[in-house]
Write a protein that holds these residues in place. Sequence first.
Motif, PDB file in Angstrom:
ATOM      1  N   HIS A  38       0.816  -1.214   0.000  1.00 34.71           N
ATOM      2  CA  HIS A  38       0.000   0.000   0.000  1.00 34.71           C
ATOM      3  C   HIS A  38       0.852   1.267   0.000  1.00 34.71           C
ATOM      4  O   HIS A  38       0.329   2.361  -0.092  1.00 34.71           O
ATOM      5  N   VAL A  52      -6.174   0.621   2.934  1.00 36.06           N
ATOM      6  CA  VAL A  52      -7.149  -0.222   2.247  1.00 36.06           C
ATOM      7  C   VAL A  52      -8.396  -0.305   3.113  1.00 36.06           C
ATOM      8  O   VAL A  52      -8.298  -0.182   4.344  1.00 36.06           O
ATOM      9  N   GLU A  65     -11.677   5.217   1.980  1.00 34.92           N
ATOM     10  CA  GLU A  65     -12.458   5.398   3.208  1.00 34.92           C
ATOM     11  C   GLU A  65     -13.679   4.465   3.165  1.00 34.92           C
ATOM     12  O   GLU A  65     -14.585   4.601   2.319  1.00 34.92           O
ATOM     13  N   THR A  66     -13.663   3.581   4.124  1.00 36.94           N
ATOM     14  CA  THR A  66     -14.688   2.535   4.208  1.00 36.94           C
ATOM     15  C   THR A  66     -16.110   3.082   4.127  1.00 36.94           C
ATOM     16  O   THR A  66     -16.939   2.580   3.364  1.00 36.94           O
TER      17      THR A  66
HETATM   18  N1  LIG Z   1     -10.058   5.476   7.543  1.00 36.43           N
HETATM   19  C1  LIG Z   1      -9.738   4.391   6.631  1.00 36.43           C
HETATM   20  C2  LIG Z   1      -8.735   3.489   7.321  1.00 36.43           C
HETATM   21  C3  LIG Z   1      -8.084   2.548   6.377  1.00 36.43           C
HETATM   22  C4  LIG Z   1      -7.011   1.756   7.087  1.00 36.43           C
HETATM   23  O1  LIG Z   1      -6.365   2.227   8.039  1.00 36.43           O
HETATM   24  N2  LIG Z   1      -6.812   0.538   6.632  1.00 36.43           N
HETATM   25  C5  LIG Z   1      -5.802  -0.290   7.241  1.00 36.43           C
HETATM   26  C6  LIG Z   1      -6.215  -1.738   7.172  1.00 36.43           C
HETATM   27  S1  LIG Z   1      -7.647  -1.999   8.184  1.00 36.43           S
HETATM   28  C7  LIG Z   1      -4.513  -0.113   6.458  1.00 36.43           C
HETATM   29  O2  LIG Z   1      -4.543   0.073   5.259  1.00 36.43           O
HETATM   30  N3  LIG Z   1      -3.390  -0.147   7.130  1.00 36.43           N
HETATM   31  C8  LIG Z   1      -2.142   0.022   6.501  1.00 36.43           C
HETATM   32  C9  LIG Z   1      -1.002   0.051   7.464  1.00 36.43           C
HETATM   33  O3  LIG Z   1      -1.092  -0.609   8.484  1.00 36.43           O
HETATM   34  O4  LIG Z   1      -0.020   0.720   7.161  1.00 36.43           O
HETATM   35  C10 LIG Z   1     -11.017   3.652   6.246  1.00 36.43           C
HETATM   36  O5  LIG Z   1     -12.037   3.876   6.901  1.00 36.43           O
HETATM   37  O6  LIG Z   1     -11.041   2.884   5.281  1.00 36.43           O
END
Ligand SMILES: N[C@@H](CCC(=O)N[C@@H](CS)C(=O)NCC(=O)O)C(=O)O
Length: 203
Positions: A38, A52, A65-66
């Motif tokens: 990512h 993601v 954004e979910t």
């Molecule tokens: N606010 C975003 C948060 C997205 C997010 O933080 N996704 C996590 C996975 S649940 C991620 O991509 N993490 C990447 C990392 O740990 O660097 C949403 O609601 O989609």
Amino acid sequence: LKIIEDKRAPNPRRVRIFAAEKGLEPVYEQIDIMRNDHNSAAFLAMNPFAGVPIMKLDDDTVISETVAICRYMEAIQPEPALLGRDARDQAIVEMWNRRMELCFLFPVAQVFRHSHPAMREREVPQVPAWAEANRPRVAAVLKHINDALAAQPFIAGPDFTIADITALVAADFMRLARLERPEDLGHFARWYEEVSARPSAAA
Ligand SMILES: N[C@@H](CCC(=O)N[C@@H](CS)C(=O)NCC(=O)O)C(=O)O
């Protein structure tokens, strides 16, 4: 619709459950966030915030954004309504979903990110004291949820909504964060069993 995700992560699971409840069948493409996919130039060009899931539309518009992705799905497939129907219900669902995100999923994620050995190299600096600070917040929100569920079948009222999806994902994420659920939360346990049994929970 195309969703780019990492199937193991909680926010992608929220979108998968939401889509499954709607009977939508997006094309899912996997990346590996533990391998740092990512943060590749190609992914950052689509989402500079590097999270993601993301959704790609036929015209190449990228939505991250979910909740934004869920709102799009609700607009193209209104039934079953998962974000509330009228102004009052939409506000109530929004209130509960925000509570579930900010007061439940977020502190569980902080415990995981700041205490789990698997995250030591990804969460820099890993601050164990911040994990500890979030443990009582999880305990407190579970009590609030249990109290709410004493009076209504689902988190936001009589219907299954996005707030249940966020709470279910947070509850399952507790296991990975090595957080135990107190046993005296009978209403929470009843709700958890019901929502976990829905076919969408396996999406
Ligand atoms: N606010 C975003 C948060 C997205 C997010 O933080 N996704 C996590 C996975 S649940 C991620 O991509 N993490 C990447 C990392 O740990 O660097 C949403 O609601 O989609």
